[in-house]
Each structure stands twice: as structure tokens, then as C-alpha cells.
Design a protein around this motif. Structure first.
Motif, PDB file in Angstrom:
ATOM      1  N   ILE A   1       9.866  12.836  -3.094  1.00 59.13           N
ATOM      2  CA  ILE A   1      10.990  13.421  -2.362  1.00 59.13           C
ATOM      3  C   ILE A   1      12.237  13.348  -3.223  1.00 59.13           C
ATOM      4  N   VAL A   2      13.073  14.363  -3.093  1.00 57.14           N
ATOM      5  CA  VAL A   2      14.338  14.421  -3.845  1.00 57.14           C
ATOM      6  C   VAL A   2      15.469  14.586  -2.839  1.00 57.14           C
ATOM      7  N   PHE A   3      16.465  13.704  -2.952  1.00 52.05           N
ATOM      8  CA  PHE A   3      17.668  13.787  -2.135  1.00 52.05           C
ATOM      9  C   PHE A   3      18.775  14.327  -3.030  1.00 52.05           C
ATOM     10  N   MET A   4      19.402  15.422  -2.627  1.00 55.75           N
ATOM     11  CA  MET A   4      20.485  16.028  -3.405  1.00 55.75           C
ATOM     12  C   MET A   4      21.781  15.812  -2.645  1.00 55.75           C
ATOM     13  N   THR A   5      22.742  15.139  -3.298  1.00 58.67           N
ATOM     14  CA  THR A   5      23.996  14.802  -2.643  1.00 58.67           C
ATOM     15  C   THR A   5      25.078  14.570  -3.692  1.00 58.67           C
ATOM     16  N   ASP A   6      26.234  14.101  -3.240  1.00 60.23           N
ATOM     17  CA  ASP A   6      27.308  13.765  -4.177  1.00 60.23           C
ATOM     18  C   ASP A   6      27.427  12.245  -4.286  1.00 60.23           C
ATOM     19  N   ARG A   7      28.146  11.801  -5.275  1.00 64.04           N
ATOM     20  CA  ARG A   7      28.288  10.376  -5.580  1.00 64.04           C
ATOM     21  C   ARG A   7      28.894   9.599  -4.396  1.00 64.04           C
ATOM     22  N   ASP A   8      29.914  10.164  -3.755  1.00 61.95           N
ATOM     23  CA  ASP A   8      30.587   9.476  -2.663  1.00 61.95           C
ATOM     24  C   ASP A   8      29.646   9.255  -1.478  1.00 61.95           C
ATOM     25  N   THR A   9      28.865  10.265  -1.124  1.00 65.23           N
ATOM     26  CA  THR A   9      27.912  10.138  -0.012  1.00 65.23           C
ATOM     27  C   THR A   9      26.859   9.094  -0.336  1.00 65.23           C
ATOM     28  N   LEU A  10      26.322   9.124  -1.555  1.00 63.98           N
ATOM     29  CA  LEU A  10      25.308   8.146  -1.951  1.00 63.98           C
ATOM     30  C   LEU A  10      25.869   6.732  -1.865  1.00 63.98           C
TER      31      LEU A  10
ATOM     32  N   ASN B   1       0.811  -1.230   0.000  1.00 66.89           N
ATOM     33  CA  ASN B   1       0.000   0.000   0.000  1.00 66.89           C
ATOM     34  C   ASN B   1       0.842   1.277   0.000  1.00 66.89           C
ATOM     35  N   ILE B   2       2.115   1.166  -0.294  1.00 66.78           N
ATOM     36  CA  ILE B   2       2.968   2.352  -0.420  1.00 66.78           C
ATOM     37  C   ILE B   2       3.223   2.600  -1.899  1.00 66.78           C
ATOM     38  N   HIS B   3       3.026   3.836  -2.302  1.00 67.88           N
ATOM     39  CA  HIS B   3       3.221   4.252  -3.693  1.00 67.88           C
ATOM     40  C   HIS B   3       4.033   5.544  -3.649  1.00 67.88           C
ATOM     41  N   ASN B   4       5.375   5.419  -3.666  1.00 68.28           N
ATOM     42  CA  ASN B   4       6.235   6.595  -3.562  1.00 68.28           C
ATOM     43  C   ASN B   4       7.374   6.542  -4.562  1.00 68.28           C
ATOM     44  N   VAL B   5       7.792   7.743  -4.956  1.00 69.02           N
ATOM     45  CA  VAL B   5       8.940   7.894  -5.844  1.00 69.02           C
ATOM     46  C   VAL B   5       9.995   8.714  -5.111  1.00 69.02           C
ATOM     47  N   PHE B   6      11.189   8.117  -4.976  1.00 69.48           N
ATOM     48  CA  PHE B   6      12.334   8.748  -4.334  1.00 69.48           C
ATOM     49  C   PHE B   6      13.341   9.063  -5.439  1.00 69.48           C
ATOM     50  N   MET B   7      13.784  10.296  -5.511  1.00 73.28           N
ATOM     51  CA  MET B   7      14.741  10.664  -6.548  1.00 73.28           C
ATOM     52  C   MET B   7      16.050  11.115  -5.888  1.00 73.28           C
ATOM     53  N   PHE B   8      17.152  10.743  -6.503  1.00 72.38           N
ATOM     54  CA  PHE B   8      18.480  11.088  -6.008  1.00 72.38           C
ATOM     55  C   PHE B   8      19.190  11.904  -7.083  1.00 72.38           C
ATOM     56  N   GLU B   9      19.416  13.183  -6.798  1.00 75.56           N
ATOM     57  CA  GLU B   9      20.117  14.066  -7.743  1.00 75.56           C
ATOM     58  C   GLU B   9      21.548  14.241  -7.251  1.00 75.56           C
ATOM     59  N   LEU B  10      22.495  13.843  -8.066  1.00 74.53           N
ATOM     60  CA  LEU B  10      23.899  13.948  -7.688  1.00 74.53           C
ATOM     61  C   LEU B  10      24.514  15.237  -8.200  1.00 74.53           C
ATOM     62  N   SER B  11      25.502  15.718  -7.477  1.00 75.06           N
ATOM     63  CA  SER B  11      26.146  16.988  -7.832  1.00 75.06           C
ATOM     64  C   SER B  11      26.842  16.923  -9.183  1.00 75.06           C
ATOM     65  N   ASP B  12      27.155  15.728  -9.683  1.00 72.16           N
ATOM     66  CA  ASP B  12      27.795  15.608 -10.996  1.00 72.16           C
ATOM     67  C   ASP B  12      26.784  15.600 -12.146  1.00 72.16           C
ATOM     68  N   GLY B  13      25.497  15.734 -11.798  1.00 69.07           N
ATOM     69  CA  GLY B  13      24.451  15.805 -12.827  1.00 69.07           C
ATOM     70  C   GLY B  13      23.671  14.527 -13.032  1.00 69.07           C
ATOM     71  N   ASP B  14      24.147  13.410 -12.489  1.00 67.61           N
ATOM     72  CA  ASP B  14      23.411  12.151 -12.622  1.00 67.61           C
ATOM     73  C   ASP B  14      22.190  12.150 -11.714  1.00 67.61           C
ATOM     74  N   THR B  15      21.152  11.464 -12.155  1.00 67.85           N
ATOM     75  CA  THR B  15      19.916  11.345 -11.378  1.00 67.85           C
ATOM     76  C   THR B  15      19.460   9.894 -11.402  1.00 67.85           C
ATOM     77  N   TYR B  16      18.990   9.425 -10.243  1.00 68.40           N
ATOM     78  CA  TYR B  16      18.496   8.064 -10.101  1.00 68.40           C
ATOM     79  C   TYR B  16      17.125   8.111  -9.446  1.00 68.40           C
ATOM     80  N   THR B  17      16.293   7.136  -9.788  1.00 66.95           N
ATOM     81  CA  THR B  17      14.936   7.088  -9.262  1.00 66.95           C
ATOM     82  C   THR B  17      14.656   5.726  -8.654  1.00 66.95           C
ATOM     83  N   LEU B  18      14.088   5.751  -7.451  1.00 64.12           N
ATOM     84  CA  LEU B  18      13.626   4.551  -6.768  1.00 64.12           C
ATOM     85  C   LEU B  18      12.114   4.665  -6.678  1.00 64.12           C
TER      86      LEU B  18
END
Length: 108
Positions: free
Chosen positions: A59-68, A23-40
Motif C-alpha cells: 500500500i502507498v499513502f500519498m500525502t504532504d509532510r505536515d499531514t504525515l 505472521n504479517i508480512h507487509n510493506v507500507f510506503m509513504f510518498e510525500l508531495s515534496d518528493g521524499d519517500t519512506y517505507t515501513l
């Protein structure tokens, strides 16, 4: 597909709790400082992770590749990274808290 994507995808599938995702319907997005984006996407007991963005993430999480990478390898806590300013968040904070239930054994 990058090795980071493959690594994250494998970890997500390994730790995903489909019962918690009912019953959960959510989209999590990860925007990286190098310009890449990923979606869960979590949709009623299923999940998908891929490269690319989504037009209406919850929700959008903005971070760098190393932290992710550290978070998905269980070497760092997402909550701590947010408090330290290594991750910025835009969107519904309630959705962010669901990640612990959806991936219970992934935390550092």
C-alpha cells in the motif's frame, strides 16, 4: 537522516505491537508531495522504518509532510485525513486497516 524520520521511527518503535504483527508480512510506503519517500516494513513480529522506496509495496499513502507529521504525532487521525482527501491511498485497503492493530496507541 532527517529529524522527521528519526521522530517517526521513535514513535513507531514506542507504539509497535509485535504480537499483533506475527505472521504479517507487509510493506507500507509513504510518498510525500515534496518528493521524499519512506517505507515501513512489518515482517513477522518485527518492523523497520527508513527513508526510500520499495519496489513492491502493499500500500502507498500519498500525502504532504505536515499531514504525515501530525498523524505520527497523534495529532490527527489517518482515517479522517483520508476522508478529507489529505491522504490518497493506492493498494490493498485491507493492509491499511492493519495499522491500527500494529500501532494501537498512536491514533489521535
Amino acid at each position: 537522516m532527517s529529524t522527521l524520520v528519526e521522530s517517526i521511527k521513535a514513535k513507531l518503535h514506542q507504539h509497535f505491537n509485535p504480537k499483533a504483527a506475527r505472521n504479517i508480512h507487509n510493506v507500507f510506503m509513504f510518498e510525500l508531495s515534496d518528493g521524499d519517500t519512506y517505507t515501513l516494513t512489518v515482517d513477522d513480529g518485527t518492523m523497520q522504518f527508513h527513508e526510500g522506496s520499495h519496489p513492491t509495496p502493499d500500500i502507498v499513502f500519498m500525502t504532504d509532510r505536515d499531514t504525515l507529521k501530525k498523524i505520527f504525532n497523534g495529532e490527527a487521525s489517518g482515517a479522517t485525513a483520508m476522508m478529507m482527501g489529505d491522504i490518497k491511498v493506492k493498494g490493498d485497503w485491507i493492509v491499511a486497516t492493519r495499522l491500527k492493530r500494529l500501532f494501537p496507541h498512536m491514533q489521535a
